[in-house]
Design a protein around this motif. Structure first.
Motif, mmCIF file in Angstrom:
data_model
loop_
_atom_site.group_PDB
_atom_site.id
_atom_site.type_symbol
_atom_site.label_atom_id
_atom_site.label_comp_id
_atom_site.label_asym_id
_atom_site.label_seq_id
_atom_site.Cartn_x
_atom_site.Cartn_y
_atom_site.Cartn_z
ATOM 1 N N HIS E 213 0.835 -1.202 0.000
ATOM 2 C CA HIS E 213 0.000 0.000 0.000
ATOM 3 C C HIS E 213 0.873 1.255 0.000
ATOM 4 O O HIS E 213 0.558 2.253 -0.648
ATOM 5 C CB HIS E 213 -0.949 -0.005 1.200
ATOM 6 C CG HIS E 213 -1.853 -1.198 1.233
ATOM 7 N ND1 HIS E 213 -2.676 -1.503 2.280
ATOM 8 C CD2 HIS E 213 -2.063 -2.185 0.313
ATOM 9 C CE1 HIS E 213 -3.341 -2.616 2.025
ATOM 10 N NE2 HIS E 213 -2.983 -3.051 0.848
ATOM 11 N N PHE E 214 1.963 1.200 0.758
ATOM 12 C CA PHE E 214 2.897 2.330 0.751
ATOM 13 C C PHE E 214 3.362 2.606 -0.684
ATOM 14 O O PHE E 214 3.328 3.744 -1.157
ATOM 15 C CB PHE E 214 4.106 2.010 1.642
ATOM 16 C CG PHE E 214 5.032 3.170 1.826
ATOM 17 C CD1 PHE E 214 5.003 3.937 2.982
ATOM 18 C CD2 PHE E 214 5.939 3.533 0.825
ATOM 19 C CE1 PHE E 214 5.863 5.017 3.144
ATOM 20 C CE2 PHE E 214 6.787 4.609 0.975
ATOM 21 C CZ PHE E 214 6.744 5.355 2.142
ATOM 22 N N ARG E 215 3.764 1.543 -1.364
ATOM 23 C CA ARG E 215 4.285 1.723 -2.726
ATOM 24 C C ARG E 215 3.216 2.281 -3.664
ATOM 25 O O ARG E 215 3.476 3.190 -4.448
ATOM 26 C CB ARG E 215 4.814 0.390 -3.256
ATOM 27 C CG ARG E 215 6.031 -0.109 -2.491
ATOM 28 C CD ARG E 215 6.734 -1.276 -3.181
ATOM 29 N NE ARG E 215 5.910 -2.441 -3.335
ATOM 30 C CZ ARG E 215 5.815 -3.452 -2.459
ATOM 31 N NH1 ARG E 215 6.491 -3.413 -1.307
ATOM 32 N NH2 ARG E 215 5.052 -4.490 -2.703
ATOM 33 N N ARG E 216 2.010 1.758 -3.528
ATOM 34 C CA ARG E 216 0.923 2.258 -4.377
ATOM 35 C C ARG E 216 0.690 3.755 -4.213
ATOM 36 O O ARG E 216 0.340 4.455 -5.155
ATOM 37 C CB ARG E 216 -0.406 1.560 -3.991
ATOM 38 C CG ARG E 216 -0.481 0.125 -4.373
ATOM 39 C CD ARG E 216 -0.970 -0.012 -5.817
ATOM 40 N NE ARG E 216 -0.860 -1.396 -6.234
ATOM 41 C CZ ARG E 216 -1.898 -2.155 -6.620
ATOM 42 N NH1 ARG E 216 -3.112 -1.628 -6.655
ATOM 43 N NH2 ARG E 216 -1.714 -3.396 -6.972
ATOM 44 N N ASN E 226 10.418 1.844 -2.758
ATOM 45 C CA ASN E 226 10.390 0.393 -2.631
ATOM 46 C C ASN E 226 10.353 -0.079 -1.181
ATOM 47 O O ASN E 226 11.205 -0.852 -0.736
ATOM 48 C CB ASN E 226 11.585 -0.231 -3.365
ATOM 49 C CG ASN E 226 11.383 -1.718 -3.505
ATOM 50 O OD1 ASN E 226 10.253 -2.201 -3.445
ATOM 51 N ND2 ASN E 226 12.478 -2.447 -3.653
ATOM 52 N N ALA E 227 9.371 0.388 -0.437
ATOM 53 C CA ALA E 227 9.243 -0.026 0.965
ATOM 54 C C ALA E 227 8.956 -1.524 1.038
ATOM 55 O O ALA E 227 8.202 -2.051 0.228
ATOM 56 C CB ALA E 227 8.111 0.747 1.626
ATOM 57 N N GLU E 228 9.552 -2.193 2.010
ATOM 58 C CA GLU E 228 9.308 -3.632 2.168
ATOM 59 C C GLU E 228 8.395 -3.945 3.350
ATOM 60 O O GLU E 228 7.751 -4.985 3.395
ATOM 61 C CB GLU E 228 10.630 -4.368 2.331
ATOM 62 C CG GLU E 228 11.436 -4.421 1.043
ATOM 63 C CD GLU E 228 12.782 -5.073 1.270
ATOM 64 O OE1 GLU E 228 12.798 -6.195 1.803
ATOM 65 O OE2 GLU E 228 13.815 -4.435 0.956
ATOM 66 N N TYR E 229 8.388 -3.057 4.321
ATOM 67 C CA TYR E 229 7.524 -3.214 5.495
ATOM 68 C C TYR E 229 6.944 -1.846 5.834
ATOM 69 O O TYR E 229 7.662 -0.836 5.763
ATOM 70 C CB TYR E 229 8.310 -3.752 6.701
ATOM 71 C CG TYR E 229 8.883 -5.128 6.463
ATOM 72 C CD1 TYR E 229 8.126 -6.264 6.755
ATOM 73 C CD2 TYR E 229 10.164 -5.284 5.936
ATOM 74 C CE1 TYR E 229 8.647 -7.533 6.514
ATOM 75 C CE2 TYR E 229 10.685 -6.545 5.696
ATOM 76 C CZ TYR E 229 9.925 -7.670 5.982
ATOM 77 O OH TYR E 229 10.418 -8.918 5.753
ATOM 78 N N ALA E 230 5.687 -1.822 6.217
ATOM 79 C CA ALA E 230 5.084 -0.531 6.557
ATOM 80 C C ALA E 230 4.010 -0.720 7.635
ATOM 81 O O ALA E 230 3.539 -1.842 7.871
ATOM 82 C CB ALA E 230 4.484 0.119 5.318
#
Lengths: 245, 245, 245, 245, 245, 245
Positions: E213-216, E226-230
Motif C-alpha cells: 500500500h505504501f508503494r501504491r 520500494n518499501a518492504e515493510y510498513a
C-alpha cells in the motif's frame, strides 16, 4: 450436551423482547433451541405510563405487573427461561457487579447467538446502553482470566433487533426471518401487554410489511418465498461459512 | 434443471476475478455450482504495465496475452465458463447495447448469486463503475418487459469481493468463506498471472490473514474452525432465512 | 399558562451558550419565549486560560469571574433565567443525583425545544458528554414513574448548536435562523467575554457567513431573504408538520 | 400570481408518486397549492409484471394502461397536472435534450418545493438516477444563462419521499406530515393501481405506522397530536426560518 | 530541551503496542525521539489465554509474565520508557484518579504526537474505551486550571494504530510509515510474545502487505518508494502545514 | 528537470479556483512550484448572473468576460499557467475525447499533487462531476497502455478544496495551510471577480476563521503558530511518510 442449541436475548426493559424479537424466540424454540431472555429492568419508571396514570401506584406494584406481563409473554412464546435482573431504568445503569452477573448468565447459557438493541437511540438511551453492555459482557465472558476454570464463551453473533423508528436509529437489517409458522404465538404474546394496546396493531402491520421485504429479497416478482410475517435483524459481526448462498 | 446451482462473477478487467474471488469460484465448482465469469475488458490499457514495458507491443497483442492468462486461471479454478466482452478499459464504459449484452448473460446464467467490485474506489473508477453496471443490469434482468417471454431474474445476492486497500474503499466484509480445501487451485491460478509476480505473495499473505479473521469469528480462543485460508465478501442485500445461526 | 412558550439551553461550560446560540436566545425572548440557560459547569479549569495566566488565581475566583461574565451575557441577551449547576469541568461528570437535578429543571421549564452541543467532539469531550446527558435527561423527564405526579415532558426537539470546527465534529446544520434583528445583542453579549477577545471577530465573521448560507437556501440569486447575520442548528429528531414548505 | 403556491413531484415511473407521496399531493392541493407531477417513464418494462404476464401484450398497450392508472390516481388525489415524458425505463436515461425538457417544466411550474426518490437504491437504479437528475435540473433551472430572459428558479427544498425498504436505501425521514384529513383520497388513488393489489395493504399499514411516529415526535405519551395516517420525507437542503419550533 | 522530540503510546493491554505500532516506536527512537509507552493494564484477564490454560496460574503470575514480555519487547524496540498503570482489564475502567495519573504522564512527556486504539471495536470494548480516555485526558492536560503552574499540553496529533480486522472497526489509515529500516527490531519484539506465536506470521504478513500500500501511494507502477515493510495509522485531527506534498 | 515541482488545479468553472484555493496557488508558486490551473468551463451559463442581468448579453461575451477575470486572477496569484477547455457548464459534461484532453494535460504537467472540488454537492452537480472526472483521468494518466511511450503519471495526492457550505457537502478538511505570507495576493485575485463583490468579504472572513483553526491544531492556547489567514483541504488518498509529526 454438545448438541444443545442455545440463544440469549438481552432486553433493556421487560417488554422489549416481545415486540422486537418475539417471533425469533418462538421460532427457535420450535427448532429445538433453548432461548433465554434477560430483562435488565422492568421498564418500571419509563415504560409503564398506563400503570402510573392509575391511582395509588407504587414502584413495587408496577414492577410486579410488568414482571407478570413479561412472564406471560415469555410463556406464550415458549421461551426456555426468563431472568429479571431488576437493575432499574430511566436510566439503566450496570455497575461492575451487575455486569458480572450478566457475564455469569452468558457463560451459563453459552449462547449460539445473542440479541439486543440497536447501537444508537436518541429517544431511549437505555436501549443503546444495553447494547454497549452486551458487547462488553460478551468480551468479558470470553476472558480466560475471568473466573478461571469456567467454560469461556466462543464468538456468538450479536443480532440487533428492530428498534422503533428504525431510520432514526441508523439500524439496517441484513437478515429477514420468516416467522409465518409461529405468528399466532407472537400475537398472543403481544396481547399480554395489556397496557399498550395501541401497539398491537403497530407490530402486526410491521410484521406483515417485513414479510413483503422477505419476499422481495428471496425472489421478488419471479417467485420469492410467500412469507406472510417476518422479522428483521442487523448483525454486528461477520459470518463464517462454507458456501455462499 | 431446477436443481442446477449457478453463480456469476462480473470482473472489470481480465485478472480481477483471480485475485479477488478465485477461491470462491473453485470452491463452489467443487460444491457442484456452475460459476460463470464475465470479463468486461482485458485490462489491456490500464492493468498490463509489464507487457507495455516490453518493446513492440500492440493493443491486440496485450489483449491476447491477458486473455490467455485469464483463461488459464479460469481453468485452474475449474470455472464453468468465462466470457470476454472486450469493452475497453481506463475508462470502461458500457453503452445501452453493451449493458443489454450483460443482461442477456445474466438471464442465461440465472445466477444464484452474483459477485463484483466494491462500491467506491478512488484509485480505479472502472471498478466502481462495474458494480454500478452490475446493479443496473440485475434490475433490467428482473424486468418482465425486457425481452418479454424470457425467464426473468429472481433476487440473487450481489457480493462485493475484496478490493485492494480495503479501508480506502469503504469495503467491509460481512462473510468469510473457508477456502482451505481449494487453496492450491487459487495459488495455481494466481501463478498464471506472470506479469504480476509481486502480487503472488501479497494475496497469499492476505488469504492467510483472512483465515485468522475466520477463526476469530467462528469461535476465537474458545475453539473456532481451524481455517488456513479464507476470502471475505460484503453483501449488498439482506439475506432471507428460516433460522438464525 | 398553556400559551407560554419556553426553551432550554444546556451549556457544558459557562460561555458556550453565548458564542453558539446567543442570537437564538435573544430572538426567541423577543418573540415571547422564556429561554432558560443551564450551565453545567463554569469552564473554570479548562476554558479560563486567560484568568489562570494571571497571578494569584484560585478556583473560586475563576468561577466567580466566569459566573459574572455569563450572567452579564445572559442579561444582554435578555435570557429569562440562567442556572449554574457547578458540576466541575475537564472532565465534566454528572452522577445520578446531578442528572436528576437537570431533570428537575427540564420538568420545571417544560421546554418547547431544547438545545445543546454537537454529538461528537474529539477536542472537547465535555461537549459531547453534555449532549449525551441532555438526551438521557430528556428521556428521564418523559418517564411517568420518575417523581410520579409531576408533569412529564412531551417530545421537544433537541437542537445542536454550532461547534468550533464544525467539520471535525460531523455537525451538519439543517436549519438557519435569521438573527439580523437581534445581532447587536449578541455582539454585546460576546463582548462580555473579556478574556476571549480574539473570538469576538471570529463569531462575527461566522454570523455574517452563515447569513450568506441563509440567503443561498432561501432563494439564492433569484432573490433570497437579505439576512445579514444568521445562526445554524442541527436537529436530532424529525419534525411533525401540517404542510411542507 | 405571486400568491400562487406550487410544488413539483418527479417520479421515475408512472406509479411511484402514488405510493410514496400521494397524500402529500392531496393535502397540499387542499391547502391551495398547485401540485404538478412529472412521470419520467411509465415503468412499462420494469414495473408492469402483471400486465406482461397476460397474453398478447405490447409495449404500447402497457404504456397506455400504466398511463391510464396514473391519470386516474392523479385525479383521485386532485393533482393540478400530470405530465408524461415517456423516456423509457429499466434503464431510465435522460440525454441533454430530455433534461432540458425537465428544466422547462421546473421553470414553468416555479415550485415552492420539489420531491423525488431516495439518493441510494441498489434494487432500482432508475430511482436514484431520477434524484440525481432532479438535482442537476434544479441547478440548470437556476442558471441565468440558460434560456436568458426566462424567470430563473429560486432555491426550493428537494424532499425525498419514502422508498421501499427504507433502511437499505439509507433514507432517513426528518419530517412527518399528518395526512389524516386526506387519507381516503390516497386509498382511492392506491386502488387505481389494479395490477398491484398486494401493495394496497402494504401502504395502508405503512401510513398507519408512520402516524405512530408522528405522534411520538409531537408529544409522545404526554399527548402528541392524534394523527392516524402520516407520510415521512427526507430534506436535502437546510431550512431557513425566523423561529425554531 | 526545546529540541527534544517526544511521543506517547497509550496501550489498553500490555501487548497491544507491540503488534500495532512497534515499528513506529523503533523508527522514531532511531530518529531521535523519546517514545514513552503507557500500558493501562497487563491484559491479564482477557489477553492471556495461553497462560491461563496452564495449571496453577494466578492473577499475579499472569501479570508478572505479561509485564516481562512487554518490557522485553519495549527493550527490543528501544522505547525510551514503559509505564504500567495496572488498572485491570476486561473491563478496563479508569476512575477520575486514574485518569489524572494518565494526565500527569501526558504532561510530563509533553508528546509531539500521541497514539492509541481505533474509535470503534465491538470485539474489544477495552480498546475503544482506551481511545475515549486518551481524548479526555488530552483535553484535561490542556486545561490551564488543572494543576495550575504545570506546563500545559499543546495540540498533539492523536494517531490510531491498526486494529485487528480493520474493516469491522471502521478504521481507515491516512498515513503509511515506511519501517523497512527497523523491521528486524519489530520482528524481535513480536517474538517476545511467546504466548501468541500464531500472530507472528500474521503481523509479518500484514507489514509486508502494508508496504504494498505504501508503494501504491508513493508512485505506484510509475516508480514508488520500494518499501518492504510498513505500518498504517489514522489521524484524529487535521494537520497544519506550510506546504502541500 | 527532475527537480521541478508541479501541481494541477482542476476547476469546474472559471472562478472556482480563485475563491477556493487561490492562496495555495500563490504560496506554492512562491515556494518554487509551477502550478497549472485547468478551467473545464467558464461558468458562463450558471455562474455569471450579474452579467446576464445586464442588457444585450451573449454567451460569447459572457465567456470572454469570465475568461478575462480568471486570467487576471491567475496573474495576481502568479499561477504558472491557466488553460480553458471551454466544455460548457450547467451541466458540465466531458465526453471521451474531452477527458483524454484532460489526461494529456495531466501527463504534460506531471503534477506532484492535484486539486479539485468536494465529492458531494447537491447544490452544484458540476462540482462533484469535476471531481469524478479528476479521479477517472488520474487513473487513465497512470495507464501504460494509454498513448504508449508517454511518461505515465505516478500517484499524486488529490486534494479537495473548500466548497461553499462545507457541512452540506460532507467535506472535512484534514490539512490546514498557513497562507498569511501571500494573503494580499489572494485578496487581489478575489477583487478581480468584479461581478461577485458580495463574496469578497465572505472569503476574507473564511480565511481568517480558518486561521483560527490552524492555530487550534498547531498548539492551541499553549502557543500555536500565529497564522492570520489559512485554507483547508481534504485529502483523498493516504500519505506515505518517513516520520510522523
Amino acid at each position: 450436551m454438545s448438541e444443545k442449541r442455545t440463544a440469549l436475548v438481552i432486553s433493556a426493559h421487560a417488554a422489549d423482547f416481545v415486540w422486537r424479537c418475539g417471533e425469533a424466540i418462538a421460532l427457535h424454540q420450535q427448532l429445538g433451541y433453548e432461548v433465554t431472555v434477560v430483562c435488565l429492568s422492568f421498564g418500571e419508571r419509563g415504560e409503564s405510563a398506563k400503570l402510573w396514570k392509575q391511582g395509588g401506584m407504587t414502584l413495587d406494584r408496577v414492577k410486579a405487573a410488568r414482571r407478570r406481563e413479561a412472564e406471560d409473554a415469555a410463556a406464550e412464546l415458549g421461551a426456555h427461561d426468563i431472568r429479571f435482573l431488576d437493575l432499574g431504568d430511566y436510566p439503566l445503569e450496570l455497575d461492575r457487579e451487575a455486569r458480572f452477573r450478566l457475564v455469569d448468565i452468558i457463560r451459563e447459557v453459552q449462547p449460539g447467538w445473542m440479541m439486543s438493541h440497536s447501537k444508537w437511540n436518541p429517544y431511549n438511551t437505555d436501549h443503546m446502553y444495553a447494547t454497549q453492555v452486551a458487547l462488553e459482557c460478551r468480551m468479558i465472558a470470553q476472558a480466560w482470566g475471568h473466573n478461571p476454570g469456567q467454560k469461556v464463551l466462543g464468538a456468538p453473533q450479536l443480532y440487533l433487533f428492530e428498534p422503533h423508528q428504525t431510520e432514526q436509529m441508523g439500524w439496517k437489517p441484513d437478515v429477514f426471518l420468516d416467522i409465518t409458522p409461529v405468528w399466532e404465538k407472537k400475537r398472543a404474546a403481544i396481547e399480554c401487554m395489556e397496557g399498550q394496546q395501541h401497539l398491537w396493531e403497530y407490530y402486526t402491520n410491521l410484521a406483515r410489511n417485513r414479510a413483503n421485504h422477505f419476499r422481495r429479497n428471496s425472489g421478488g416478482q419471479a417467485g420469492g418465498r410467500n412469507a406472510e410475517y417476518a422479522e428483521g435483524f442487523q448483525s454486528v459481526f461477520p459470518r463464517t461459512v462454507d458456501e455462499l448462498t
